[in-house]
Scaffold this active site. Sequence first.
Site, PDB file in Angstrom:
ATOM      1  N   GLN A 211       0.805  -1.228   0.000  1.00 31.69           N
ATOM      2  CA  GLN A 211       0.000   0.000   0.000  1.00 31.69           C
ATOM      3  C   GLN A 211       0.835   1.275   0.000  1.00 31.69           C
ATOM      4  O   GLN A 211       0.328   2.340  -0.342  1.00 31.69           O
ATOM      5  CB  GLN A 211      -0.948  -0.014   1.203  1.00 31.69           C
TER       6      GLN A 211
ATOM      7  N   HIS B 161       0.769  -9.440   4.192  1.00 29.56           N
ATOM      8  CA  HIS B 161      -0.345  -8.488   4.252  1.00 29.56           C
ATOM      9  C   HIS B 161      -1.041  -8.491   2.884  1.00 29.56           C
ATOM     10  O   HIS B 161      -0.790  -7.628   2.048  1.00 29.56           O
ATOM     11  CB  HIS B 161       0.153  -7.094   4.627  1.00 29.56           C
TER      12      HIS B 161
ATOM     13  N   ASN C   6      -1.682 -10.953   8.167  1.00 32.51           N
ATOM     14  CA  ASN C   6      -2.665  -9.906   8.408  1.00 32.51           C
ATOM     15  C   ASN C   6      -4.056 -10.385   7.995  1.00 32.51           C
ATOM     16  O   ASN C   6      -4.262 -10.818   6.852  1.00 32.51           O
ATOM     17  CB  ASN C   6      -2.324  -8.658   7.587  1.00 32.51           C
ATOM     18  N   GLU C   7      -4.985 -10.329   8.916  1.00 34.76           N
ATOM     19  CA  GLU C   7      -6.409 -10.568   8.667  1.00 34.76           C
ATOM     20  C   GLU C   7      -6.697 -11.774   7.766  1.00 34.76           C
ATOM     21  O   GLU C   7      -7.226 -11.609   6.652  1.00 34.76           O
ATOM     22  CB  GLU C   7      -7.037  -9.304   8.069  1.00 34.76           C
TER      23      GLU C   7
HETATM   24  C1  BGC Z   1      -6.272  -3.732   6.203  1.00 30.24           C
HETATM   25  C2  BGC Z   1      -5.601  -2.586   5.513  1.00 30.24           C
HETATM   26  C3  BGC Z   1      -6.637  -1.627   4.947  1.00 30.24           C
HETATM   27  C4  BGC Z   1      -7.498  -1.131   6.079  1.00 30.24           C
HETATM   28  C5  BGC Z   1      -8.567  -0.130   5.662  1.00 30.24           C
HETATM   29  C6  BGC Z   1      -7.446  -3.331   7.061  1.00 30.24           C
HETATM   30  O1  BGC Z   1      -8.391  -4.323   7.072  1.00 30.24           O
HETATM   31  O2  BGC Z   1      -5.339  -4.462   6.955  1.00 30.24           O
HETATM   32  O3  BGC Z   1      -4.761  -3.082   4.515  1.00 30.24           O
HETATM   33  O4  BGC Z   1      -6.071  -0.573   4.253  1.00 30.24           O
HETATM   34  O5  BGC Z   1      -8.168  -2.231   6.638  1.00 30.24           O
HETATM   35  O6  BGC Z   1      -9.470  -0.711   4.783  1.00 30.24           O
END
Ligand code: BGC
Length: 424
Positions: free
Chosen positions: A35, A127, A171-172
Site C-alpha cells: 500500500q 499483508h 494480516n487478517e
Molecule cells: C487492512 C488494511 C486496509 C485497512 C482499511 C485493514 O483491514 O489491513 O490493509 O487498508 O483495513 O481498509
Amino acid sequence: MFTACLPIKTRRVIIKPMIEFPKDFLWGAATSAYQVEGDNFNSDWWQWEKTRPGIVSSGAACRHYQYFREDFALAKSLGHNSHRFSLEWARIQPEPDKFSDDQLNHYVRAIDSLRSLGIEPVVTLHHFTNPLWFSKIGGWENPQAWQYFLAYAQKVIQALCGKVKYWVTINEPMVYAYYSYLIGDWPPQKKSPAMANKVINNLVEAHIRTYRLIHSFYKKNKLIDPSVSIAQSMIAFVACQKSLRNNLAVYLRNRVFNFRLIEQLSRKKCLDFVGMNYYTRHLIDTRGWSWEELLGNTCTKKHDTLPKNSLGWEIYPQGLYDLMVALKKYKLPVFILENGICCDDDQLRWEYIRQHLKKVHEAMDRGIKVIGYLYWSLLDNFEWDKGFAPRFGLCAVDYSDYKRIPRDSAKKLAQVASNGLLEE
Ligand code: BGC
C-alpha cells in the site's frame, strides 16, 4: 487601617479531566508494503490490477520504498515509539528458488532506521499480497502453501531475528479469504466457500508453523522472548432489531469472523498476544434462516444515527470496548494493530481517535492488558480496490510530488503519545 474592599476579578481556570495511559504504552501507526512502497511488480496484485478494467493501479504508491527513512523520522516527530509495517514477500523471494539478499537488506536497513530513532518495529510477514510465482502454483489453495511460506519466513527470521520482538505472521486471514475466495472482489477472484475454508486452514497452518519457528529460533540463539500473533480483523456485529434469528446471526458471525482463529490458535498456544484491527460495526437484519442470510446479510434500512467514514463505514467506538472485553477470557494482552478512519474532515479523524482511545482506556480499567495502539495509517495510501481516494493517513500525501503533510489529528495524537494523557 482601613482598606477598601474592591471586587477581585477572578479568572476561572477550567481543569479538564484527563485519562492516563501507562508509561510503557506503545504509540504509533501501521502501514503495509504494497500500500505504500510502490513498484511491487512481482506481486500478484500488480498483475491483477493491470488486467482489471476500472481498477486503479498502485504504481509508485507513496514511494515509501525510497523514502522510508524520512517517513520514520516523521513518525518520530509525531511522538511514535512503535511502527508496524510489512515485508513484501515477492521482493524477498522473487522466484521459488531464489531469495534476494539485496531486498532482505533493505528491510534490515528499515528496522535499523526505526531502532536508531527509538521506535519499536512490529513486523508483518504477509499483508494480502503474494509473489506472482506463488499465485501461479495455486497460492493459498495449494496444500503445500504453508511450506512455501515457511521457507520465506525462515529466511526473514534469520536475517531479522535479533532486531525484532513483535511479529505478525498473517494480516487478517479471514478478510483475505473473504475478499479473495468467498466474494471474489480481490485476486484470485474465486467465489467458493469450500475454497475459502481451505485457504483459512492453510493460513492457520502457516501461522502455527511460523510461530513455532520464531520461538525455537530465538530460544536456540538465546535472544529475548519474541511476541508473535496474527492481526485479527474484528467487527462489532449488532442486531438491527432483536429477534431470535438476528441474535443467532450475531452469535455466528462473532464465532466465525471474530473469534474462530483466536480460539483455535490460543488453544494451540500459538498466540503471545491478540493483534486486533478494529474499524466499524455491521448492523444485521436477516430475512431467512439460510447460511447466506445468517452469515452474509447486512441491514439495508437507513440508520443515519452514526457518523460514517468516506467509505460509508459507521463510527462505533463502543464496539472496540465490547470486543476487547470479550477477549478477556483468552488471558492474553491485546495490541491494537490497526484502528483508523478515512475522511476528508480531519476534526472527525481526531474525534474518531479520541473516542476509540477512551474505549481502549476503559477496557484497561476492566483489567485488559493493552500493549499499544497503532493508528491506520501513517500515510494516505493505496486502499486496494478502492484506489487512492480514501484518505486514512495521519499525514496527507500529495501524490503529485509525494510530499507528506502531517494533519492536525497527527499533532494531537503526538501530544497524547508524548505524555500519555488524553482529555476525557
Ligand atoms: C487492512 C488494511 C486496509 C485497512 C482499511 C485493514 O483491514 O489491513 O490493509 O487498508 O483495513 O481498509
